[in-house]
Design a protein around this motif. Structure first.
Motif, PDB file in Angstrom:
ATOM      1  N   THR A 240     -31.792 -64.485   9.419  1.00  0.00           N
ATOM      2  CA  THR A 240     -31.218 -64.987   8.179  1.00  0.00           C
ATOM      3  C   THR A 240     -29.777 -64.468   8.094  1.00  0.00           C
ATOM      4  OG1 THR A 240     -31.885 -63.048   6.929  1.00  0.00           O
ATOM      5  CG2 THR A 240     -33.468 -64.888   7.007  1.00  0.00           C
ATOM      6  N   GLU A 241     -29.070 -64.855   7.063  1.00  0.00           N
ATOM      7  CA  GLU A 241     -27.724 -64.315   6.852  1.00  0.00           C
ATOM      8  C   GLU A 241     -27.798 -62.791   6.694  1.00  0.00           C
ATOM      9  OE1 GLU A 241     -24.413 -65.156   3.562  1.00  0.00           O
ATOM     10  OE2 GLU A 241     -25.266 -66.995   4.424  1.00  0.00           O
ATOM     11  N   LYS A 242     -28.792 -62.337   5.968  1.00  0.00           N
ATOM     12  CA  LYS A 242     -29.000 -60.896   5.781  1.00  0.00           C
ATOM     13  C   LYS A 242     -29.332 -60.238   7.123  1.00  0.00           C
ATOM     14  CE  LYS A 242     -31.903 -57.783   3.002  1.00  0.00           C
ATOM     15  NZ  LYS A 242     -33.031 -57.714   2.054  1.00  0.00           N
ATOM     16  N   GLY A 243     -30.080 -60.928   7.967  1.00  0.00           N
ATOM     17  CA  GLY A 243     -30.409 -60.421   9.298  1.00  0.00           C
ATOM     18  C   GLY A 243     -29.194 -60.342  10.200  1.00  0.00           C
ATOM     19  N   GLU A 244     -28.305 -61.334  10.089  1.00  0.00           N
ATOM     20  CA  GLU A 244     -27.052 -61.313  10.862  1.00  0.00           C
ATOM     21  C   GLU A 244     -26.220 -60.093  10.476  1.00  0.00           C
ATOM     22  OE1 GLU A 244     -25.944 -63.194  13.311  1.00  0.00           O
ATOM     23  OE2 GLU A 244     -27.272 -64.947  13.231  1.00  0.00           O
ATOM     24  N   GLU A 245     -26.200 -59.794   9.189  1.00  0.00           N
ATOM     25  CA  GLU A 245     -25.463 -58.619   8.707  1.00  0.00           C
ATOM     26  C   GLU A 245     -26.115 -57.334   9.238  1.00  0.00           C
ATOM     27  OE1 GLU A 245     -22.275 -56.873   6.804  1.00  0.00           O
ATOM     28  OE2 GLU A 245     -22.646 -59.000   7.121  1.00  0.00           O
ATOM     29  N   LEU A 246     -27.440 -57.293   9.231  1.00  0.00           N
ATOM     30  CA  LEU A 246     -28.150 -56.136   9.779  1.00  0.00           C
ATOM     31  C   LEU A 246     -27.812 -55.958  11.262  1.00  0.00           C
ATOM     32  CD1 LEU A 246     -30.344 -53.889   9.389  1.00  0.00           C
ATOM     33  CD2 LEU A 246     -31.996 -55.605  10.195  1.00  0.00           C
ATOM     34  N   MET A 247     -27.827 -57.049  12.007  1.00  0.00           N
ATOM     35  CA  MET A 247     -27.496 -57.001  13.432  1.00  0.00           C
ATOM     36  C   MET A 247     -26.099 -56.420  13.641  1.00  0.00           C
ATOM     37  SD  MET A 247     -28.291 -58.439  16.698  1.00  0.00           S
ATOM     38  CE  MET A 247     -28.992 -60.047  16.535  1.00  0.00           C
ATOM     39  N   LYS A 248     -25.156 -56.907  12.838  1.00  0.00           N
ATOM     40  CA  LYS A 248     -23.766 -56.454  12.946  1.00  0.00           C
ATOM     41  C   LYS A 248     -23.643 -54.956  12.673  1.00  0.00           C
ATOM     42  CE  LYS A 248     -20.052 -56.990  10.021  1.00  0.00           C
ATOM     43  NZ  LYS A 248     -19.383 -57.725   8.974  1.00  0.00           N
ATOM     44  N   ASN A 249     -24.395 -54.461  11.698  1.00  0.00           N
ATOM     45  CA  ASN A 249     -24.289 -53.065  11.282  1.00  0.00           C
ATOM     46  C   ASN A 249     -25.169 -52.103  12.078  1.00  0.00           C
ATOM     47  OD1 ASN A 249     -22.391 -53.563   9.231  1.00  0.00           O
ATOM     48  ND2 ASN A 249     -24.028 -54.284   7.889  1.00  0.00           N
ATOM     49  N   THR A 250     -25.983 -52.632  12.971  1.00  0.00           N
ATOM     50  CA  THR A 250     -26.901 -51.757  13.717  1.00  0.00           C
ATOM     51  C   THR A 250     -26.765 -51.986  15.222  1.00  0.00           C
ATOM     52  OG1 THR A 250     -28.719 -53.342  13.438  1.00  0.00           O
ATOM     53  CG2 THR A 250     -28.549 -51.572  11.799  1.00  0.00           C
ATOM     54  N   ALA A 251     -27.420 -53.007  15.720  1.00  0.00           N
ATOM     55  CA  ALA A 251     -27.451 -53.257  17.167  1.00  0.00           C
ATOM     56  C   ALA A 251     -26.053 -53.447  17.732  1.00  0.00           C
ATOM     57  CB  ALA A 251     -28.329 -54.469  17.475  1.00  0.00           C
ATOM     58  N   HIS A 252     -25.204 -54.180  17.049  1.00  0.00           N
ATOM     59  CA  HIS A 252     -23.852 -54.406  17.562  1.00  0.00           C
ATOM     60  C   HIS A 252     -23.054 -53.111  17.649  1.00  0.00           C
ATOM     61  CE1 HIS A 252     -23.678 -59.014  16.651  1.00  0.00           C
ATOM     62  NE2 HIS A 252     -24.548 -58.697  17.590  1.00  0.00           N
ATOM     63  N   ARG A 253     -23.309 -52.183  16.764  1.00  0.00           N
ATOM     64  CA  ARG A 253     -22.630 -50.881  16.830  1.00  0.00           C
ATOM     65  C   ARG A 253     -23.059 -50.118  18.078  1.00  0.00           C
ATOM     66  NH1 ARG A 253     -23.556 -47.945  11.269  1.00  0.00           N
ATOM     67  NH2 ARG A 253     -22.297 -46.352  12.303  1.00  0.00           N
ATOM     68  N   LEU A 254     -24.354 -50.142  18.377  1.00  0.00           N
ATOM     69  CA  LEU A 254     -24.836 -49.454  19.579  1.00  0.00           C
ATOM     70  C   LEU A 254     -24.354 -50.145  20.847  1.00  0.00           C
ATOM     71  CD1 LEU A 254     -28.494 -48.535  18.554  1.00  0.00           C
ATOM     72  CD2 LEU A 254     -26.496 -47.036  18.667  1.00  0.00           C
ATOM     73  N   ILE A 255     -24.351 -51.455  20.840  1.00  0.00           N
ATOM     74  CA  ILE A 255     -23.877 -52.222  22.003  1.00  0.00           C
ATOM     75  C   ILE A 255     -22.401 -51.919  22.259  1.00  0.00           C
ATOM     76  CG2 ILE A 255     -23.414 -54.561  22.843  1.00  0.00           C
ATOM     77  CD1 ILE A 255     -26.094 -55.349  21.356  1.00  0.00           C
ATOM     78  N   ALA A 256     -21.630 -51.760  21.207  1.00  0.00           N
ATOM     79  CA  ALA A 256     -20.214 -51.409  21.367  1.00  0.00           C
ATOM     80  C   ALA A 256     -20.064 -50.039  22.031  1.00  0.00           C
ATOM     81  CB  ALA A 256     -19.498 -51.436  20.014  1.00  0.00           C
ATOM     82  N   ILE A 257     -20.914 -49.099  21.664  1.00  0.00           N
ATOM     83  CA  ILE A 257     -20.892 -47.769  22.281  1.00  0.00           C
ATOM     84  C   ILE A 257     -21.261 -47.877  23.764  1.00  0.00           C
ATOM     85  CG2 ILE A 257     -22.043 -45.516  22.342  1.00  0.00           C
ATOM     86  CD1 ILE A 257     -22.296 -45.800  19.223  1.00  0.00           C
ATOM     87  N   GLU A 258     -22.330 -48.633  24.055  1.00  0.00           N
ATOM     88  CA  GLU A 258     -22.743 -48.827  25.454  1.00  0.00           C
ATOM     89  C   GLU A 258     -21.609 -49.442  26.274  1.00  0.00           C
ATOM     90  OE1 GLU A 258     -27.396 -49.931  24.374  1.00  0.00           O
ATOM     91  OE2 GLU A 258     -25.935 -51.522  24.735  1.00  0.00           O
ATOM     92  N   ASN A 259     -20.990 -50.483  25.721  1.00  0.00           N
ATOM     93  CA  ASN A 259     -19.905 -51.165  26.434  1.00  0.00           C
ATOM     94  C   ASN A 259     -18.706 -50.248  26.656  1.00  0.00           C
ATOM     95  OD1 ASN A 259     -21.304 -53.562  26.725  1.00  0.00           O
ATOM     96  ND2 ASN A 259     -20.504 -54.429  24.836  1.00  0.00           N
TER      97      ASN A 259
END
Length: 141
Positions: free
Chosen positions: A90-109
């Motif tokens: 959902t839109e709320k899920g997209e925001e959750l993804m941005k604030n969680t998984a995407h932050r970790l993926i940025a660290i990994e990258n």
């Protein structure tokens, strides 16, 4: 060689522990983080079965996490082909993804990109090789 693989196992455990701690800091369970990683890789609308196939998490644990995320308004489900269920953010899920998984993926990258191209290739080659051989050898257990 035993001590090298003992250290390797300890390193894997340490990395797993860091992901677990990061998930908790981000307000997620390990399963919820796994689901977000899979959705990041496969896109919204992927089959729910991908989550347990890729993560090694049990179907019941994934089902519980999906239902919890659905109830929280992060996901919605639609019937797929056959018995498949498709999972959408959902839109709320997209925001959750941005604030969680995407932050970790940025660290990994950032870590991966800090290595030379040769180091990156060696890292990937050896990990792929180990995973493939270990998978093949453990089939006979």
């Amino acid at each position: 060689m035993y001590s090298a693989f003992k250290e390797f196992y300890n390193l894997l455990s340490q990395v797993d522990s860091v992901y677990h701690d990061a998930a908790l800091k981000l307000g997620l369970t390990d399963s919820e983080l796994d689901i977000l990683y899979s959705l990041n890789e496969h896109g919204s609308g992927c089959n729910q079965s991908i989550f347990y196939k890729e993560t090694g998490t049990t179907k019941s644990t994934i089902n519980s996490a999906v239902r919890k995320m659905e109830q929280a308004g992060y996901l919605y489900l639609k019937p797929g082909t056959g018995r498949n269920t498709c999972v959408f953010l959902t839109e709320k899920g997209e925001e959750l993804m941005k604030n969680t998984a995407h932050r970790l993926i940025a660290i990994e990258n950032a870590i991966f990109e800090s290595w030379s191209a040769e180091e990156q290739q060696i890292f990937m080659k050896l990990n792929r090789d180990f995973a493939a051989k270990f998978t093949e050898k453990t089939k006979t257990i």
